[in-house]
Design a protein around this motif. Structure first.
Motif, PDB file in Angstrom:
ATOM      1  N   ASP A 196       0.834  -1.206   0.000  1.00 48.22           N
ATOM      2  CA  ASP A 196       0.000   0.000   0.000  1.00 48.22           C
ATOM      3  C   ASP A 196       0.868   1.256   0.000  1.00 48.22           C
ATOM      4  O   ASP A 196       0.523   2.263  -0.629  1.00 48.22           O
ATOM      5  N   ASP A 197       1.978   1.215   0.725  1.00 46.50           N
ATOM      6  CA  ASP A 197       2.876   2.376   0.766  1.00 46.50           C
ATOM      7  C   ASP A 197       3.458   2.669  -0.619  1.00 46.50           C
ATOM      8  O   ASP A 197       3.577   3.831  -1.022  1.00 46.50           O
ATOM      9  N   GLU A 198       3.830   1.627  -1.349  1.00 45.31           N
ATOM     10  CA  GLU A 198       4.369   1.819  -2.697  1.00 45.31           C
ATOM     11  C   GLU A 198       3.289   2.354  -3.639  1.00 45.31           C
ATOM     12  O   GLU A 198       3.558   3.255  -4.456  1.00 45.31           O
ATOM     13  N   ALA A 199       2.080   1.809  -3.527  1.00 47.09           N
ATOM     14  CA  ALA A 199       0.982   2.311  -4.355  1.00 47.09           C
ATOM     15  C   ALA A 199       0.735   3.789  -4.080  1.00 47.09           C
ATOM     16  O   ALA A 199       0.493   4.571  -5.012  1.00 47.09           O
ATOM     17  N   ALA A 200       0.831   4.190  -2.818  1.00 46.08           N
ATOM     18  CA  ALA A 200       0.609   5.586  -2.447  1.00 46.08           C
ATOM     19  C   ALA A 200       1.666   6.504  -3.057  1.00 46.08           C
ATOM     20  O   ALA A 200       1.367   7.644  -3.443  1.00 46.08           O
ATOM     21  N   ILE A 201       2.902   6.025  -3.155  1.00 43.98           N
ATOM     22  CA  ILE A 201       3.974   6.816  -3.770  1.00 43.98           C
ATOM     23  C   ILE A 201       3.627   7.120  -5.225  1.00 43.98           C
ATOM     24  O   ILE A 201       3.808   8.253  -5.702  1.00 43.98           O
ATOM     25  N   PHE A 202       3.112   6.140  -5.928  1.00 48.20           N
ATOM     26  CA  PHE A 202       2.798   6.332  -7.343  1.00 48.20           C
ATOM     27  C   PHE A 202       1.530   7.170  -7.536  1.00 48.20           C
ATOM     28  O   PHE A 202       1.489   8.043  -8.409  1.00 48.20           O
ATOM     29  N   THR A 203       0.496   6.901  -6.760  1.00 51.44           N
ATOM     30  CA  THR A 203      -0.739   7.678  -6.926  1.00 51.44           C
ATOM     31  C   THR A 203      -0.513   9.137  -6.563  1.00 51.44           C
ATOM     32  O   THR A 203      -1.089  10.035  -7.180  1.00 51.44           O
ATOM     33  N   ALA A 204       0.353   9.401  -5.584  1.00 52.24           N
ATOM     34  CA  ALA A 204       0.666  10.782  -5.218  1.00 52.24           C
ATOM     35  C   ALA A 204       1.380  11.516  -6.352  1.00 52.24           C
ATOM     36  O   ALA A 204       1.324  12.747  -6.441  1.00 52.24           O
ATOM     37  N   SER A 205       2.044  10.755  -7.218  1.00 55.27           N
ATOM     38  CA  SER A 205       2.741  11.358  -8.358  1.00 55.27           C
ATOM     39  C   SER A 205       1.864  11.436  -9.602  1.00 55.27           C
ATOM     40  O   SER A 205       2.303  11.940 -10.641  1.00 55.27           O
ATOM     41  N   GLY A 206       0.616  10.924  -9.515  1.00 52.77           N
ATOM     42  CA  GLY A 206      -0.324  11.047 -10.620  1.00 52.77           C
ATOM     43  C   GLY A 206      -0.501   9.811 -11.474  1.00 52.77           C
ATOM     44  O   GLY A 206      -1.214   9.842 -12.482  1.00 52.77           O
ATOM     45  N   PHE A 207       0.106   8.689 -11.107  1.00 51.85           N
ATOM     46  CA  PHE A 207      -0.007   7.450 -11.870  1.00 51.85           C
ATOM     47  C   PHE A 207      -1.367   6.784 -11.674  1.00 51.85           C
ATOM     48  O   PHE A 207      -1.908   6.773 -10.566  1.00 51.85           O
ATOM     49  N   GLU A 208      -1.889   6.183 -12.740  1.00 47.41           N
ATOM     50  CA  GLU A 208      -3.041   5.298 -12.648  1.00 47.41           C
ATOM     51  C   GLU A 208      -2.559   3.888 -12.299  1.00 47.41           C
ATOM     52  O   GLU A 208      -1.457   3.486 -12.655  1.00 47.41           O
ATOM     53  N   GLU A 209      -3.420   3.127 -11.616  1.00 49.15           N
ATOM     54  CA  GLU A 209      -3.039   1.781 -11.200  1.00 49.15           C
ATOM     55  C   GLU A 209      -2.683   0.897 -12.390  1.00 49.15           C
ATOM     56  O   GLU A 209      -1.760   0.073 -12.307  1.00 49.15           O
ATOM     57  N   SER A 210      -3.385   1.076 -13.504  1.00 54.45           N
ATOM     58  CA  SER A 210      -3.135   0.235 -14.671  1.00 54.45           C
ATOM     59  C   SER A 210      -1.725   0.400 -15.215  1.00 54.45           C
ATOM     60  O   SER A 210      -1.225  -0.481 -15.925  1.00 54.45           O
ATOM     61  N   LEU A 211      -1.058   1.505 -14.870  1.00 60.79           N
ATOM     62  CA  LEU A 211       0.313   1.726 -15.320  1.00 60.79           C
ATOM     63  C   LEU A 211       1.323   1.486 -14.203  1.00 60.79           C
ATOM     64  O   LEU A 211       2.372   0.881 -14.429  1.00 60.79           O
ATOM     65  N   TYR A 212       1.000   1.930 -12.974  1.00 58.64           N
ATOM     66  CA  TYR A 212       2.028   1.787 -11.942  1.00 58.64           C
ATOM     67  C   TYR A 212       2.227   0.345 -11.479  1.00 58.64           C
ATOM     68  O   TYR A 212       3.331  -0.022 -11.057  1.00 58.64           O
ATOM     69  N   LEU A 213       1.201  -0.495 -11.588  1.00 56.54           N
ATOM     70  CA  LEU A 213       1.413  -1.894 -11.204  1.00 56.54           C
ATOM     71  C   LEU A 213       2.431  -2.592 -12.110  1.00 56.54           C
ATOM     72  O   LEU A 213       3.354  -3.243 -11.612  1.00 56.54           O
ATOM     73  N   PRO A 214       2.312  -2.498 -13.452  1.00 57.72           N
ATOM     74  CA  PRO A 214       3.362  -3.111 -14.276  1.00 57.72           C
ATOM     75  C   PRO A 214       4.730  -2.472 -14.086  1.00 57.72           C
ATOM     76  O   PRO A 214       5.747  -3.161 -14.190  1.00 57.72           O
ATOM     77  N   ILE A 215       4.790  -1.181 -13.789  1.00 57.25           N
ATOM     78  CA  ILE A 215       6.085  -0.545 -13.544  1.00 57.25           C
ATOM     79  C   ILE A 215       6.710  -1.101 -12.270  1.00 57.25           C
ATOM     80  O   ILE A 215       7.910  -1.418 -12.230  1.00 57.25           O
TER      81      ILE A 215
END
Length: 215
Positions: A126-145
């Motif tokens: 969840d902490d990693e997901a929060a880092i990406f969403t705070a930067s503007g990433f959609e889940e469909s892109l940040y999960l594969p990254i």
């Protein structure tokens, strides 16, 4: 072979090839040794044969001569006689290698269209997901990254029995305005190591590569 992406800096060179050739052309470019020919003939799926041949043809092209790739007991690739280190990845119709002058390097290429949400709990906190969403990433892109960067980081660590949640942790992300290129900071806890792993999105695939510092 079609060069899709090349990146070079003082630490690493990474090459991504789109596999479009038929087997006879790849066989000629790979210039297999007798031992490699035995390995090649053991593959049954044509897609696996094409990926395997492309990696060797790509290495030959990069070095300008026959580059022999061998594997450790743990499955880590290495180059014989070229004084360089190598990491390998392939997915769908793409093959990638990264080459550097020091160990602990890694590369991974993955399709964005895999069902990452079904295994999210195994690799993205969840902490990693929060880092990406705070930067503007959609889940469909940040999960594969995240998956791709952690796979590259895992290969660079050259360790076994690694937990992608506990042992491989992304602590920071930087990206361009379109979120198609950037880098993540990865901490690998078993080695107490950290490094920056770059990523680029190309043709519905993510390629990530990097190395650990001071290991």
């Amino acid at each position: 072979m079609a060069v899709t992406f090349i990146s070079r800096d003082e630490r690493l060179s990474v090459f991504l090839w789109k596999i479009e050739e038929e087997l006879p052309i790849l066989l000629k470019s790979a210039a297999l040794t007798p031992d490699e020919q035995v390995q090649y003939e053991a593959f049954r799926a044509e897609s696996r044969k094409r990926q395997w041949l492309t990696v060797r043809a790509l290495a030959n092209k990069v070095f300008g001569h026959k580059a022999t790739i061998t594997y450790s007991a743990a499955g880590r690739p290495s180059l014989g006689g070229d004084g360089a280190y190598i990491s390998i990845s392939h997915a769908d119709a793409y093959a990638a290698i990264t080459i550097g002058g020091a160990n602990h390097i890694g590369v991974d290429v993955e399709s964005i269209n895999r069902k990452y949400t079904t295994i999210r709990h195994k690799f993205a906190s969840d902490d990693e997901a929060a880092i990406f969403t705070a930067s503007g990433f959609e889940e469909s892109l940040y999960l594969p990254i995240i998956w791709c960067a952690k796979e590259a980081a895992f290969k660079a660590a050259d360790c076994t029995d690694v937990d992608f949640i506990r042992d491989v942790v992304i602590t920071r992300v930087e990206a361009n305005e379109t979120f198609t290129a950037g880098e993540v900071e990865v901490r690998f806890n078993p080695l107490r190591a950290a490094g920056m792993f770059k990523f680029t999105v190309i043709d519905n695939h993510v390629i990530a590569w990097g190395k650990y510092e001071g290991v």
